[in-house]
Design a protein around this motif. Structure first.
Motif, short mmCIF file in Angstrom:
data_model
loop_
_atom_site.label_atom_id
_atom_site.label_comp_id
_atom_site.label_asym_id
_atom_site.label_seq_id
_atom_site.Cartn_x
_atom_site.Cartn_y
_atom_site.Cartn_z
N ASN A 227 0.84 -1.23 -0.04
CA ASN A 227 -0.06 0.00 -0.15
C ASN A 227 0.93 1.22 0.01
O ASN A 227 1.86 1.34 -0.92
CB ASN A 227 -0.92 -0.13 1.17
N VAL B 99 3.21 1.89 2.38
CA VAL B 99 4.28 1.47 3.26
C VAL B 99 5.62 1.28 2.41
O VAL B 99 5.25 0.24 1.55
CB VAL B 99 3.98 0.52 4.33
N LYS C 192 5.88 5.77 5.55
CA LYS C 192 4.53 5.78 5.41
C LYS C 192 4.17 7.51 5.29
O LYS C 192 4.65 8.17 6.14
CB LYS C 192 3.85 5.14 6.29
N GLN D 37 -1.36 7.60 14.84
CA GLN D 37 -2.07 6.37 14.24
C GLN D 37 -1.46 5.95 12.83
O GLN D 37 -1.28 4.50 12.77
CB GLN D 37 -3.61 6.71 13.67
N GLU D 38 -0.74 6.72 11.84
CA GLU D 38 0.12 6.35 11.00
C GLU D 38 1.34 5.67 11.64
O GLU D 38 1.59 4.69 10.97
CB GLU D 38 0.47 7.55 10.16
N LYS E 225 1.58 3.99 14.20
CA LYS E 225 1.36 2.71 14.77
C LYS E 225 0.97 1.72 13.50
O LYS E 225 1.41 0.44 13.76
CB LYS E 225 0.01 2.70 15.57
N GLU E 226 0.40 1.94 12.59
CA GLU E 226 0.25 1.17 11.34
C GLU E 226 1.53 0.89 10.83
O GLU E 226 1.70 -0.26 10.49
CB GLU E 226 -0.55 1.91 10.25
N LEU E 227 2.48 1.66 10.60
CA LEU E 227 3.65 1.34 9.94
C LEU E 227 4.33 0.31 11.01
O LEU E 227 5.26 -0.46 10.72
CB LEU E 227 4.66 2.66 9.92
N TYR E 228 4.45 0.84 12.45
CA TYR E 228 5.05 -0.09 13.53
C TYR E 228 4.60 -1.59 13.46
O TYR E 228 5.48 -2.54 13.35
CB TYR E 228 4.64 0.25 14.89
N VAL E 229 3.34 -1.70 13.22
CA VAL E 229 2.75 -3.10 12.92
C VAL E 229 3.22 -4.06 11.93
O VAL E 229 3.70 -5.14 12.10
CB VAL E 229 1.23 -3.05 13.02
N ILE E 230 3.62 -3.26 10.78
CA ILE E 230 4.04 -3.79 9.64
C ILE E 230 5.33 -4.18 9.75
O ILE E 230 5.90 -5.27 9.47
CB ILE E 230 3.59 -3.03 8.29
#
Length: 254
Positions: free
Chosen positions: A130, A132, A161, A236-237, A239-244
């Protein structure tokens, strides 16, 4: 009776010539002759062969010849020491080969995941999902491998990201510490990196303070608000990057 005399007597009794004995033992006739006149003595291996050839036990063959008995005893002890040395060296060598094999498999698995799930672009591995983008340099990986011989090296990755107003970035270091790239508005938009936890909160530790002071000549107190605000706005962004990134880091290094 000495050994050389018994050897000659035993050969004569068997009706064998020196050449025939030499042929059986795969040696020269002069060697057999030298044994029988006492000029030289056979080694332990040849004494055993002669004992079998002449149908004489070792105790009969060596009877009364204490010099030869002592020599045989020394050769037996020497043989035991040699055997122990060979076993020890073989064991150490086997463990060394096994350790290298396991280390090679670990590294191969790391590279296999990168080769199969990431893309080689020039001198780096990249991963895109996406919006990232992740990256790790091949040169750094090779250097890390060479510096961690017989250890499993950790491969660091960095990712970006799109955030609220600009591109955000995280770095998962080889020591498993995570750093966020943040702009310091009060210092004319200086980009720096600070250590954060999984919830993207600034970690108030000595490493962060030392990093800011030594590398950017920034005071922890006057920049903390800028950092906290930036992390909160883009939390939020991040955290999304951290998870991936956490998932990919684990798949590469576990």
């Amino acid at each position: 009776m000495k050994l050389h005399e018994r050897l000659k007597e035993a050969r004569t009794r068997k009706n064998l010539t020196q050449q025939e004995v030499a042929d059986v033992l795969h040696i020269s006739r002069t060697t057999v002759s030298s044994w029988e006149v006492g000029r030289t003595v056979p080694s332990l291996d040849f004494i055993i062969d002669l004992s079998n050839l002449y149908d004489l036990s070792l105790d009969v063959l060596l009877k009364e010849d204490m010099t030869m008995v002592n020599q045989v005893s020394k050769e037996i002890k020497k043989g035991k020491k040699y055997k122990w040395l060979v076993v020890t060296i073989s064991s150490v060598l086997s463990l060394f080969i096994l350790a290298n094999f396991i280390w090679f498999i670990c590294i191969k698995n790391q590279f296999s995941y990168l080769d199969n799930h990431w893309t080689k672009v020039e001198d780096s591995y990249v991963y895109t999902k996406n919006d990232v983008n992740l990256m790790t340099p091949q040169m750094d990986i090779k250097m890390n491998v060479s510096q961690n011989y017989l250890k499993k090296p950790s491969i660091w990755i960095m990712g970006t990201k799109k955030g609220k107003d600009n591109t955000i970035g995280l770095t998962f270091r080889a020591d498993e510490k995570v750093f966020a790239s943040v702009p310091i508005e009060s210092k004319g938009v200086i980009m720096t990196k600070v250590r954060v936890d999984k919830d993207i909160n600034l970690i108030n530790d000595e490493e962060n303070t030392k990093f800011l002071n030594e590398n950017n000549e920034l005071s922890w107190g006057e920049t903390k608000k800028d950092i906290d605000d930036y992390l909160k706005v883009n939390q939020q962004e991040f955290k999304e990057l951290y998870v991936i990134m956490s998932k990919e880091y684990s798949l590469i290094n576990d």
